[in-house]
Design an enzyme around this catalytic site. Structure first.
Site, mmCIF file in Angstrom:
data_model
loop_
_atom_site.group_PDB
_atom_site.id
_atom_site.type_symbol
_atom_site.label_atom_id
_atom_site.label_comp_id
_atom_site.label_asym_id
_atom_site.label_seq_id
_atom_site.Cartn_x
_atom_site.Cartn_y
_atom_site.Cartn_z
ATOM 1 N N ALA A 29 28.019 40.731 35.636
ATOM 2 C CA ALA A 29 27.280 39.686 36.359
ATOM 3 C C ALA A 29 28.021 39.278 37.630
ATOM 4 C CB ALA A 29 27.051 38.476 35.455
ATOM 5 N N GLY A 32 27.236 41.969 40.009
ATOM 6 C CA GLY A 32 25.812 41.898 40.342
ATOM 7 C C GLY A 32 25.460 40.735 41.238
ATOM 8 N N ASP A 33 26.182 39.631 41.090
ATOM 9 C CA ASP A 33 25.961 38.480 41.963
ATOM 10 C C ASP A 33 26.176 38.882 43.420
ATOM 11 O OD1 ASP A 33 25.718 35.510 42.503
ATOM 12 O OD2 ASP A 33 27.779 35.844 43.182
ATOM 13 N N SER A 34 27.215 39.653 43.672
ATOM 14 C CA SER A 34 27.494 40.107 45.040
ATOM 15 C C SER A 34 26.448 41.097 45.529
ATOM 16 C CB SER A 34 28.879 40.756 45.111
ATOM 17 O OG SER A 34 29.870 39.801 44.840
#
Length: 140
Positions: A29, A32-34
């Site tokens: 996560a 994935g946030d980036s």
């Protein structure tokens, strides 16, 4: 001239799907946030003539937990069993972080979406990542 929109920036490495599945889902996560932030920032910057401050406000609305939760609901029916497993593991992971102005349910769905994007990114599955992103954030 080749279509440069097919490019997916990678850190120069990709891990196997097995290695990625064994990673802590909150690490996926985090990655994935980036990935999601880069996508939303790039799309917003290219589609509008806004200045940086206005871009930041627009992007902030799109990457907040509630908006991510809505995007997660859009993609859930499209996921493979493996992808659903990544999403579910991240969604159900214990975290001490709570998003401001978000429900626990929205925050958990957002974490699942981010983990899935991180998983697809680090396994080098750019084509599938593009499909998921397109479904999560349809053109308006």
């Amino acid at each position: 001239m080749e279509n440069k929109t097919d490019c997916l920036p990678l850190a120069g490495i990709a891990v196997s799907e097995k290695q990625a599945r064994e990673m802590n889902p909150l690490v996926l996560a985090y990655i994935g946030d980036s990935v999601q932030m880069l996508y939303v920032r790039t799309r917003t910057a290219l589609e509008t003539g806004r200045k940086a401050g206005a871009l930041h406000k627009a992007v902030s609305q799109e990457v907040k937990a509630h908006t991510q939760a809505v995007a997660a609901e859009r993609i859930l029916p499209l996921l493979t069993a493996d992808e659903e497993g990544i999403f579910r593991r991240a969604k159900n992971s214990h975290t001490n972080n709570i998003a401001k102005n978000a429900t626990s349910s929205d925050y958990r769905k957002a974490t699942g979406l981010e983990a899935l994007m991180g998983y697809l990114y680090i396994t080098g599955n750019g084509a599938r990542l593009k499909e998921i992103v397109a479904a999560a954030y349809p053109e308006e």
